[in-house]
Write a protein that holds these residues in place. Structure first.
Motif, PDB file in Angstrom:
ATOM      1  N   GLY A  80      10.783  -0.312   0.977  1.00 48.21           N
ATOM      2  CA  GLY A  80       9.989  -1.531   0.973  1.00 48.21           C
ATOM      3  C   GLY A  80       8.606  -1.294   0.367  1.00 48.21           C
ATOM      4  O   GLY A  80       8.057  -0.190   0.485  1.00 48.21           O
ATOM      5  N   HIS A  81       8.058  -2.329  -0.256  1.00 46.36           N
ATOM      6  CA  HIS A  81       6.746  -2.172  -0.899  1.00 46.36           C
ATOM      7  C   HIS A  81       5.624  -1.923   0.105  1.00 46.36           C
ATOM      8  O   HIS A  81       4.545  -1.495  -0.266  1.00 46.36           O
ATOM      9  CB  HIS A  81       6.413  -3.379  -1.795  1.00 46.36           C
ATOM     10  CG  HIS A  81       6.769  -4.701  -1.232  1.00 46.36           C
ATOM     11  ND1 HIS A  81       7.395  -5.677  -1.970  1.00 46.36           N
ATOM     12  CD2 HIS A  81       6.604  -5.230   0.008  1.00 46.36           C
ATOM     13  CE1 HIS A  81       7.584  -6.751  -1.225  1.00 46.36           C
ATOM     14  NE2 HIS A  81       7.123  -6.497  -0.024  1.00 46.36           N
ATOM     15  N   GLU A  82       5.896  -2.181   1.386  1.00 41.78           N
ATOM     16  CA  GLU A  82       4.887  -1.876   2.416  1.00 41.78           C
ATOM     17  C   GLU A  82       4.650  -0.368   2.529  1.00 41.78           C
ATOM     18  O   GLU A  82       3.703   0.060   3.177  1.00 41.78           O
ATOM     19  CB  GLU A  82       5.269  -2.512   3.759  1.00 41.78           C
ATOM     20  CG  GLU A  82       6.602  -2.090   4.364  1.00 41.78           C
ATOM     21  CD  GLU A  82       7.820  -2.866   3.806  1.00 41.78           C
ATOM     22  OE1 GLU A  82       7.738  -3.459   2.712  1.00 41.78           O
ATOM     23  OE2 GLU A  82       8.864  -2.849   4.477  1.00 41.78           O
ATOM     24  N   HIS A  83       5.536   0.436   1.885  1.00 47.73           N
ATOM     25  CA  HIS A  83       5.356   1.902   1.860  1.00 47.73           C
ATOM     26  C   HIS A  83       4.879   2.356   0.478  1.00 47.73           C
ATOM     27  O   HIS A  83       4.853   3.554   0.200  1.00 47.73           O
ATOM     28  CB  HIS A  83       6.682   2.600   2.184  1.00 47.73           C
ATOM     29  CG  HIS A  83       7.301   2.123   3.452  1.00 47.73           C
ATOM     30  ND1 HIS A  83       6.752   2.387   4.688  1.00 47.73           N
ATOM     31  CD2 HIS A  83       8.396   1.351   3.691  1.00 47.73           C
ATOM     32  CE1 HIS A  83       7.487   1.818   5.626  1.00 47.73           C
ATOM     33  NE2 HIS A  83       8.482   1.170   5.043  1.00 47.73           N
ATOM     34  N   ALA A  84       4.516   1.424  -0.377  1.00 45.73           N
ATOM     35  CA  ALA A  84       4.260   1.770  -1.782  1.00 45.73           C
ATOM     36  C   ALA A  84       3.093   2.741  -1.940  1.00 45.73           C
ATOM     37  O   ALA A  84       3.207   3.741  -2.659  1.00 45.73           O
ATOM     38  CB  ALA A  84       4.013   0.511  -2.601  1.00 45.73           C
ATOM     39  N   ALA A  85       1.990   2.459  -1.261  1.00 42.56           N
ATOM     40  CA  ALA A  85       0.790   3.278  -1.505  1.00 42.56           C
ATOM     41  C   ALA A  85       1.086   4.748  -1.219  1.00 42.56           C
ATOM     42  O   ALA A  85       0.693   5.632  -1.988  1.00 42.56           O
ATOM     43  CB  ALA A  85      -0.367   2.774  -0.655  1.00 42.56           C
ATOM     44  N   ALA A  86       1.828   5.024  -0.154  1.00 41.95           N
ATOM     45  CA  ALA A  86       2.124   6.410   0.232  1.00 41.95           C
ATOM     46  C   ALA A  86       3.071   7.091  -0.766  1.00 41.95           C
ATOM     47  O   ALA A  86       3.160   8.317  -0.799  1.00 41.95           O
ATOM     48  CB  ALA A  86       2.745   6.430   1.624  1.00 41.95           C
ATOM     49  N   GLN A  87       3.755   6.309  -1.566  1.00 38.95           N
ATOM     50  CA  GLN A  87       4.745   6.863  -2.501  1.00 38.95           C
ATOM     51  C   GLN A  87       4.157   7.209  -3.872  1.00 38.95           C
ATOM     52  O   GLN A  87       4.839   7.778  -4.708  1.00 38.95           O
ATOM     53  CB  GLN A  87       5.878   5.843  -2.734  1.00 38.95           C
ATOM     54  CG  GLN A  87       6.685   5.518  -1.506  1.00 38.95           C
ATOM     55  CD  GLN A  87       7.526   6.707  -1.065  1.00 38.95           C
ATOM     56  OE1 GLN A  87       8.132   7.381  -1.882  1.00 38.95           O
ATOM     57  NE2 GLN A  87       7.533   6.969   0.230  1.00 38.95           N
ATOM     58  N   ILE A  88       2.915   6.800  -4.092  1.00 38.53           N
ATOM     59  CA  ILE A  88       2.342   7.011  -5.439  1.00 38.53           C
ATOM     60  C   ILE A  88       1.544   8.325  -5.448  1.00 38.53           C
ATOM     61  O   ILE A  88       0.553   8.445  -4.714  1.00 38.53           O
ATOM     62  CB  ILE A  88       1.407   5.838  -5.832  1.00 38.53           C
ATOM     63  CG1 ILE A  88       2.108   4.484  -5.642  1.00 38.53           C
ATOM     64  CG2 ILE A  88       0.889   5.982  -7.264  1.00 38.53           C
ATOM     65  CD1 ILE A  88       3.356   4.259  -6.456  1.00 38.53           C
ATOM     66  N   PRO A  89       1.946   9.297  -6.257  1.00 43.85           N
ATOM     67  CA  PRO A  89       1.229  10.579  -6.289  1.00 43.85           C
ATOM     68  C   PRO A  89      -0.235  10.393  -6.718  1.00 43.85           C
ATOM     69  O   PRO A  89      -0.554   9.459  -7.464  1.00 43.85           O
ATOM     70  CB  PRO A  89       1.987  11.390  -7.349  1.00 43.85           C
ATOM     71  CG  PRO A  89       3.279  10.675  -7.571  1.00 43.85           C
ATOM     72  CD  PRO A  89       3.074   9.242  -7.195  1.00 43.85           C
ATOM     73  N   ALA A  90      -1.085  11.306  -6.243  1.00 44.86           N
ATOM     74  CA  ALA A  90      -2.532  11.167  -6.451  1.00 44.86           C
ATOM     75  C   ALA A  90      -2.894  11.035  -7.937  1.00 44.86           C
ATOM     76  O   ALA A  90      -3.761  10.228  -8.304  1.00 44.86           O
ATOM     77  CB  ALA A  90      -3.244  12.355  -5.840  1.00 44.86           C
ATOM     78  N   ASP A  91      -2.225  11.802  -8.809  1.00 44.98           N
ATOM     79  CA  ASP A  91      -2.602  11.739 -10.229  1.00 44.98           C
ATOM     80  C   ASP A  91      -2.277  10.360 -10.823  1.00 44.98           C
ATOM     81  O   ASP A  91      -2.944   9.903 -11.751  1.00 44.98           O
ATOM     82  CB  ASP A  91      -1.925  12.858 -11.043  1.00 44.98           C
ATOM     83  CG  ASP A  91      -0.424  12.908 -10.822  1.00 44.98           C
ATOM     84  OD1 ASP A  91       0.034  12.576  -9.721  1.00 44.98           O
ATOM     85  OD2 ASP A  91       0.296  13.256 -11.779  1.00 44.98           O
ATOM     86  N   HIS A  92      -1.279   9.674 -10.267  1.00 42.35           N
ATOM     87  CA  HIS A  92      -0.942   8.333 -10.752  1.00 42.35           C
ATOM     88  C   HIS A  92      -1.859   7.266 -10.144  1.00 42.35           C
ATOM     89  O   HIS A  92      -2.143   6.254 -10.777  1.00 42.35           O
ATOM     90  CB  HIS A  92       0.522   8.008 -10.455  1.00 42.35           C
ATOM     91  CG  HIS A  92       1.440   8.621 -11.450  1.00 42.35           C
ATOM     92  ND1 HIS A  92       1.567   8.138 -12.724  1.00 42.35           N
ATOM     93  CD2 HIS A  92       2.237   9.704 -11.374  1.00 42.35           C
ATOM     94  CE1 HIS A  92       2.421   8.892 -13.393  1.00 42.35           C
ATOM     95  NE2 HIS A  92       2.837   9.850 -12.596  1.00 42.35           N
TER      96      HIS A  92
END
Ligand code: SAM
Length: 192
Positions: A80-92
């Motif tokens: 779910g997109h409610e978990h999106a922020a945690a899924q994006i690596p720091a460099d991205h």
């Protein structure tokens, strides 16, 4: 001259804000049309992260990307997109310039599996925190079904309460179309 429809208007602004090398998020992959457009906009040096809770949607998205030889520029995530922020690596995160929500249910799919007001607003709020200043977040709202009407009401409240020095919110809507047409919010994270 004719004003562009809501989806075309959103696409034009995605093209304006994204450059080669940027990162973008499709928060509701669905049939993959927005993911494909974002993949074009971020160029060969960029990347798109696409979320959907339905494997059927991600399969359709992958097929569309494969057809255009753009799958390599994307990461499809079955969460779910409610978990999106945690899924994006720091460099991205440092390169995140646009995110897109096309709310509602999968076209041609199960109409009871739809975006939900609470998680939609959680996700928008997280992504507005991590998107780069100068970045844009697009939300297409479909008020023609019951959950969509709730999303509309809560999103209006949410958007109107955001501090204008940090986020400007544009609403693009045709006022005199029949049958509850979709409309668009663009959240513009202001630069210092
Ligand atoms: N952008 C898509 C396209 O180009 O075809 C259309 C998206 S469709 C209107 C909405 C999608 O949101 C559905 O595929 C549904 O499974 C997905 N969805 C529902 N809740 C979600 C959630 N919490 N996180 C991510 N996707 C979700």
């Amino acid at each position: 001259m004719t004003m562009p429809d809501v989806l075309t208007f959103a696409k034009e602004w995605m093209e304006r804000v994204l450059e080669n090398g940027d990162t973008a998020i499709d928060a509701t992959a669905g049939t993959g049309r927005d993911t494909l457009h974002l993949a074009h906009c971020v160029g060969s040096g960029g990347h798109v992260f696409s979320f959907d809770i339905q494997t059927e949607a991600l399969e359709q998205t992958k097929q569309r990307l494969d057809k255009h030889l753009l799958y390599e520029r994307t990461t499809l995530i079955n969460k779910g997109h409610e978990h999106a922020a945690a899924q994006i690596p720091a460099d991205h995160r440092k390169k995140l310039k646009a995110a897109v929500f096309n709310l509602g249910y999968l076209p041609g799919g199960n109409k009871t599996i739809t975006t939900r007001t609470e998680t939609t607003i959680q996700a928008i709020s997280q992504l507005l925190d991590i998107i780069k200043p100068g970045g844009l977040l697009f939300v297409v709202v479909y008020p023609g079904h019951p959950e969509g009407r709730m999303e509309k009401d809560k999103l209006e409240e949410y958007a109107a309460a955001l501090p204008q020095r940090d986020i400007q919110v544009l609403r693009y809507e045709f006022m005199n179309q029949v049958n509850h047409p979709p409309f668009l919010f663009i959240f513009d994270k202001r630069q210092e």
